[in-house]
Design a protein around this motif. Structure first.
Motif, PDB file in Angstrom:
ATOM      1  N   GLU A  61       0.829  -1.207   0.000  1.00 51.77           N
ATOM      2  CA  GLU A  61       0.000   0.000   0.000  1.00 51.77           C
ATOM      3  C   GLU A  61       0.865   1.259   0.000  1.00 51.77           C
ATOM      4  O   GLU A  61       0.598   2.203  -0.746  1.00 51.77           O
ATOM      5  CB  GLU A  61      -0.914  -0.008   1.224  1.00 51.77           C
ATOM      6  N   LEU A  62       1.916   1.262   0.801  1.00 49.75           N
ATOM      7  CA  LEU A  62       2.816   2.405   0.848  1.00 49.75           C
ATOM      8  C   LEU A  62       3.501   2.610  -0.494  1.00 49.75           C
ATOM      9  O   LEU A  62       3.625   3.743  -0.974  1.00 49.75           O
ATOM     10  CB  LEU A  62       3.862   2.219   1.947  1.00 49.75           C
ATOM     11  N   GLU A  63       3.929   1.535  -1.119  1.00 46.42           N
ATOM     12  CA  GLU A  63       4.578   1.625  -2.426  1.00 46.42           C
ATOM     13  C   GLU A  63       3.635   2.239  -3.459  1.00 46.42           C
ATOM     14  O   GLU A  63       4.042   3.092  -4.252  1.00 46.42           O
ATOM     15  CB  GLU A  63       5.027   0.240  -2.880  1.00 46.42           C
ATOM     16  N   THR A  64       2.373   1.842  -3.425  1.00 47.23           N
ATOM     17  CA  THR A  64       1.380   2.395  -4.345  1.00 47.23           C
ATOM     18  C   THR A  64       1.192   3.890  -4.112  1.00 47.23           C
ATOM     19  O   THR A  64       1.158   4.683  -5.062  1.00 47.23           O
ATOM     20  CB  THR A  64       0.024   1.667  -4.176  1.00 47.23           C
ATOM     21  N   VAL A  65       1.091   4.290  -2.867  1.00 49.27           N
ATOM     22  CA  VAL A  65       0.923   5.715  -2.532  1.00 49.27           C
ATOM     23  C   VAL A  65       2.137   6.515  -2.991  1.00 49.27           C
ATOM     24  O   VAL A  65       1.990   7.598  -3.566  1.00 49.27           O
ATOM     25  CB  VAL A  65       0.682   5.887  -1.015  1.00 49.27           C
ATOM     26  N   LEU A  66       3.319   5.995  -2.736  1.00 51.74           N
ATOM     27  CA  LEU A  66       4.537   6.712  -3.126  1.00 51.74           C
ATOM     28  C   LEU A  66       4.650   6.851  -4.644  1.00 51.74           C
ATOM     29  O   LEU A  66       5.068   7.898  -5.147  1.00 51.74           O
ATOM     30  CB  LEU A  66       5.773   6.027  -2.553  1.00 51.74           C
ATOM     31  N   LYS A  67       4.268   5.805  -5.375  1.00 50.04           N
ATOM     32  CA  LYS A  67       4.301   5.886  -6.839  1.00 50.04           C
ATOM     33  C   LYS A  67       3.326   6.952  -7.336  1.00 50.04           C
ATOM     34  O   LYS A  67       3.631   7.705  -8.256  1.00 50.04           O
ATOM     35  CB  LYS A  67       3.971   4.531  -7.462  1.00 50.04           C
ATOM     36  N   GLU A  68       2.150   7.020  -6.741  1.00 53.08           N
ATOM     37  CA  GLU A  68       1.148   8.004  -7.149  1.00 53.08           C
ATOM     38  C   GLU A  68       1.631   9.423  -6.837  1.00 53.08           C
ATOM     39  O   GLU A  68       1.467  10.334  -7.643  1.00 53.08           O
ATOM     40  CB  GLU A  68      -0.189   7.734  -6.456  1.00 53.08           C
ATOM     41  N   ARG A  69       2.241   9.605  -5.699  1.00 49.37           N
ATOM     42  CA  ARG A  69       2.782  10.934  -5.356  1.00 49.37           C
ATOM     43  C   ARG A  69       3.885  11.346  -6.319  1.00 49.37           C
ATOM     44  O   ARG A  69       3.991  12.502  -6.696  1.00 49.37           O
ATOM     45  CB  ARG A  69       3.309  10.948  -3.926  1.00 49.37           C
ATOM     46  N   LYS A  70       4.702  10.381  -6.713  1.00 54.91           N
ATOM     47  CA  LYS A  70       5.771  10.675  -7.665  1.00 54.91           C
ATOM     48  C   LYS A  70       5.186  11.114  -9.001  1.00 54.91           C
ATOM     49  O   LYS A  70       5.650  12.077  -9.616  1.00 54.91           O
ATOM     50  CB  LYS A  70       6.668   9.450  -7.845  1.00 54.91           C
TER      51      LYS A  70
END
Length: 82
Positions: A61-70
């Motif tokens: 979930e954190l990886e998905t959020v970080l990718k979206e923020r990027k």
């Protein structure tokens, strides 16, 4: 050789230490292992697996959020609104 783990008060570390202590206590034992001992080790193992599964889910979930923020950051840099 024994390995000493530091207990940082983390539930996963505590569970793994408890499992290790139970298994080590059975080493060199003569005769059958009690059903209660097997049940206790199995219950601790299930708890460890559950905690590890939650950690994997949170990491994903954190990886998905970080990718979206990027992606959003690149849109802002390129002058496009998110």
């Amino acid at each position: 050789m024994t390995i000493d783990f530091l207990d940082h008060g983390l539930p996963l570390v505590a569970l793994k230490e408890q499992r290790r202590d139970l298994v080590v206590s059975l080493l060199g034992r003569q005769g059958a292992i009690s059903k209660d001992a097997i049940t206790e080790i199995a219950a601790i193992q299930q708890a460890i697996a559950a905690v590890e599964a939650v950690m994997v889910d949170l990491d994903a979930e954190l990886e998905t959020v970080l990718k979206e923020r990027k992606k959003q950051s690149w849109r802002l840099i390129n002058g496009r609104a998110p």
